[in-house]
Scaffold this motif. Structure first.
Motif, PDB file in Angstrom:
ATOM      1  N   LEU A  47     -11.006   0.120  -6.533  1.00  0.00           N
ATOM      2  CA  LEU A  47     -11.687  -1.154  -6.247  1.00  0.00           C
ATOM      3  C   LEU A  47     -12.618  -1.046  -5.053  1.00  0.00           C
ATOM      4  O   LEU A  47     -13.343  -1.980  -4.730  1.00  0.00           O
ATOM      5  CB  LEU A  47     -10.655  -2.263  -6.014  1.00  0.00           C
ATOM      6  CG  LEU A  47      -9.902  -2.705  -7.268  1.00  0.00           C
ATOM      7  CD1 LEU A  47      -8.867  -3.759  -6.935  1.00  0.00           C
ATOM      8  CD2 LEU A  47     -10.873  -3.221  -8.317  1.00  0.00           C
ATOM      9  N   ARG A  48     -12.571   0.095  -4.362  1.00  0.00           N
ATOM     10  CA  ARG A  48     -13.470   0.272  -3.222  1.00  0.00           C
ATOM     11  C   ARG A  48     -14.920   0.228  -3.658  1.00  0.00           C
ATOM     12  O   ARG A  48     -15.788  -0.223  -2.928  1.00  0.00           O
ATOM     13  CB  ARG A  48     -13.208   1.628  -2.537  1.00  0.00           C
ATOM     14  CG  ARG A  48     -12.003   1.628  -1.634  1.00  0.00           C
ATOM     15  CD  ARG A  48     -11.706   3.023  -1.150  1.00  0.00           C
ATOM     16  NE  ARG A  48     -12.466   3.295   0.060  1.00  0.00           N
ATOM     17  CZ  ARG A  48     -11.960   3.902   1.133  1.00  0.00           C
ATOM     18  NH1 ARG A  48     -10.698   4.287   1.118  1.00  0.00           N
ATOM     19  NH2 ARG A  48     -12.680   4.124   2.183  1.00  0.00           N
ATOM     20  N   HIS A  49     -15.170   0.739  -4.860  1.00  0.00           N
ATOM     21  CA  HIS A  49     -16.551   0.826  -5.331  1.00  0.00           C
ATOM     22  C   HIS A  49     -17.028  -0.475  -5.943  1.00  0.00           C
ATOM     23  O   HIS A  49     -18.200  -0.607  -6.258  1.00  0.00           O
ATOM     24  CB  HIS A  49     -16.680   1.962  -6.357  1.00  0.00           C
ATOM     25  CG  HIS A  49     -16.015   3.221  -5.928  1.00  0.00           C
ATOM     26  ND1 HIS A  49     -16.348   3.868  -4.752  1.00  0.00           N
ATOM     27  CD2 HIS A  49     -15.028   3.955  -6.474  1.00  0.00           C
ATOM     28  CE1 HIS A  49     -15.604   4.955  -4.627  1.00  0.00           C
ATOM     29  NE2 HIS A  49     -14.787   5.019  -5.653  1.00  0.00           N
ATOM     30  N   GLY A  50     -16.108  -1.404  -6.166  1.00  0.00           N
ATOM     31  CA  GLY A  50     -16.506  -2.672  -6.751  1.00  0.00           C
ATOM     32  C   GLY A  50     -15.388  -3.290  -7.575  1.00  0.00           C
ATOM     33  O   GLY A  50     -14.400  -2.629  -7.888  1.00  0.00           O
ATOM     34  N   ARG A  86      -2.169   2.398  -4.353  1.00  0.00           N
ATOM     35  CA  ARG A  86      -3.272   2.923  -3.544  1.00  0.00           C
ATOM     36  C   ARG A  86      -4.409   3.388  -4.445  1.00  0.00           C
ATOM     37  O   ARG A  86      -5.583   3.211  -4.137  1.00  0.00           O
ATOM     38  CB  ARG A  86      -2.780   4.068  -2.666  1.00  0.00           C
ATOM     39  CG  ARG A  86      -2.202   3.604  -1.331  1.00  0.00           C
ATOM     40  CD  ARG A  86      -2.202   4.743  -0.337  1.00  0.00           C
ATOM     41  NE  ARG A  86      -1.506   5.912  -0.855  1.00  0.00           N
ATOM     42  CZ  ARG A  86      -0.205   6.115  -0.753  1.00  0.00           C
ATOM     43  NH1 ARG A  86       0.531   5.252  -0.096  1.00  0.00           N
ATOM     44  NH2 ARG A  86       0.357   7.169  -1.269  1.00  0.00           N
ATOM     45  N   VAL A 102      -6.381   0.434  -5.382  1.00  0.00           N
ATOM     46  CA  VAL A 102      -7.235   0.022  -4.263  1.00  0.00           C
ATOM     47  C   VAL A 102      -8.443   0.962  -4.153  1.00  0.00           C
ATOM     48  O   VAL A 102      -9.576   0.519  -3.941  1.00  0.00           O
ATOM     49  CB  VAL A 102      -6.423   0.016  -2.954  1.00  0.00           C
ATOM     50  CG1 VAL A 102      -7.338  -0.098  -1.744  1.00  0.00           C
ATOM     51  CG2 VAL A 102      -5.416  -1.127  -2.970  1.00  0.00           C
ATOM     52  N   GLU A 103      -8.181   2.262  -4.316  1.00  0.00           N
ATOM     53  CA  GLU A 103      -9.281   3.227  -4.235  1.00  0.00           C
ATOM     54  C   GLU A 103     -10.341   2.940  -5.290  1.00  0.00           C
ATOM     55  O   GLU A 103     -11.541   3.043  -5.033  1.00  0.00           O
ATOM     56  CB  GLU A 103      -8.736   4.649  -4.414  1.00  0.00           C
ATOM     57  CG  GLU A 103      -7.930   5.169  -3.237  1.00  0.00           C
ATOM     58  CD  GLU A 103      -8.723   5.148  -1.931  1.00  0.00           C
ATOM     59  OE1 GLU A 103      -9.910   5.501  -1.980  1.00  0.00           O
ATOM     60  OE2 GLU A 103      -8.175   4.758  -0.893  1.00  0.00           O
ATOM     61  N   ALA A 108     -10.738  -7.877  -7.207  1.00  0.00           N
ATOM     62  CA  ALA A 108     -11.577  -7.318  -6.142  1.00  0.00           C
ATOM     63  C   ALA A 108     -10.778  -7.257  -4.843  1.00  0.00           C
ATOM     64  O   ALA A 108      -9.816  -8.008  -4.649  1.00  0.00           O
ATOM     65  CB  ALA A 108     -12.822  -8.182  -5.948  1.00  0.00           C
ATOM     66  N   LEU A 109     -11.170  -6.354  -3.987  1.00  0.00           N
ATOM     67  CA  LEU A 109     -10.552  -6.276  -2.663  1.00  0.00           C
ATOM     68  C   LEU A 109     -10.814  -7.565  -1.891  1.00  0.00           C
ATOM     69  O   LEU A 109     -11.919  -8.096  -1.927  1.00  0.00           O
ATOM     70  CB  LEU A 109     -11.123  -5.090  -1.881  1.00  0.00           C
ATOM     71  CG  LEU A 109     -10.632  -3.702  -2.278  1.00  0.00           C
ATOM     72  CD1 LEU A 109     -11.319  -2.633  -1.445  1.00  0.00           C
ATOM     73  CD2 LEU A 109      -9.125  -3.612  -2.074  1.00  0.00           C
ATOM     74  N   LEU A 164       0.816  -1.220   0.000  1.00  0.00           N
ATOM     75  CA  LEU A 164       0.000   0.000   0.000  1.00  0.00           C
ATOM     76  C   LEU A 164       0.848   1.268   0.000  1.00  0.00           C
ATOM     77  O   LEU A 164       0.308   2.382  -0.066  1.00  0.00           O
ATOM     78  CB  LEU A 164      -0.925   0.003   1.215  1.00  0.00           C
ATOM     79  CG  LEU A 164      -2.106  -0.951   1.144  1.00  0.00           C
ATOM     80  CD1 LEU A 164      -2.937  -0.865   2.409  1.00  0.00           C
ATOM     81  CD2 LEU A 164      -2.964  -0.637  -0.071  1.00  0.00           C
TER      82      LEU A 164
END
Lengths: 114, 114
Positions: free
Chosen positions: A27-30, A21, A24-25, A73-74, A15
């Motif tokens: 992928l936060r939404h999907g 990052r 990752v950001e 995906a996360l 990270l």
DNA sequence: GGCTTGTGTAAGTCATAACTTACCGTAAGT
DNA sequence: ACTTACGGTAAGTTATGACTTACACAAGCC
């Protein structure tokens, strides 16, 4: 057996990079395939693939092959491992903080006892 | 006004380095001056000083000058900021996970709708 | 079956940052 | 006041890792 994170330190190192990052950001939404993921970023698609490998090895991402594309995906378990690590660190930090406050209240050692 | 962490991302970047993580680990048990800190590590004292600066700038450490030595301690607020960041990430990860599980339950889009 | 799309891997380049030695300032001890 | 101990800073070197282009491979479409 969605394989758990190797260790929280690898996840922290993963990270550390701004591009990772950003991934990752996103992928936060999907979940997203590599192409979609790379479209929003300033680096090339291969670079994204390399970052995805690092994040996956750190246990932060999971892959689901869907036809010709690979959807990333996360991985909640990876994030959870990081959270546990920081919780323990937080706990110790508070304890050390309290201990030092106590020492300052009773100044037994103005000098280190060596 | 013990000054709070600038942002969690700086803190993550600071914790990415193994030597800096070792410093943090050593400070879990309590505050230490630079000399003591460097004694347990494999790198030179100047290197430790540089790492201490990075960790302090990230809001993870606090300094207390005591005579000629400078005692470093974990800054609970810095760790807390990191914890909050990861908690939010964890929250979104779970939501995205649940959303994708729902999508797989009702396969409306085998293809991305572009 | 060939073509296109989507992605991972290899090889090489370049920028960043971690480390070293040398030096300087500051606070305590005699 | 001089000396000693402690720690931060400067300058320079080196290693790490992020990025690029080129290539290889698998899955769907015609």
């Amino acid at each position: 057996m969605t394989y758990t994170s190797p260790n929280p330190e690898t996840a922290i190192a993963a990270l550390a990079d701004p591009t990772r990052r950003a991934i990752v950001e996103r992928l936060r939404h999907g979940a997203l395939p590599v192409g979609e993921l790379a479209h929003g970023l300033t680096v090339s698609r291969p670079a994204v693939s390399q970052h995805l490998k690092v994040l996956s090895d750190a246990g932060l991402l999971e892959v689901t092959p869907r036809g010709t594309r690979r959807v990333y995906a996360l991985a909640p378990e990876g994030v959870a491992a990081l959270r546990r690590y920081l919780d323990a660190l937080w706990d110790d930090a508070l304890a050390a903080f309290a201990a030092e406050a106590g020492q300052r209240a009773s100044p037994l050692d103005t000098e280190t006892p060596e």
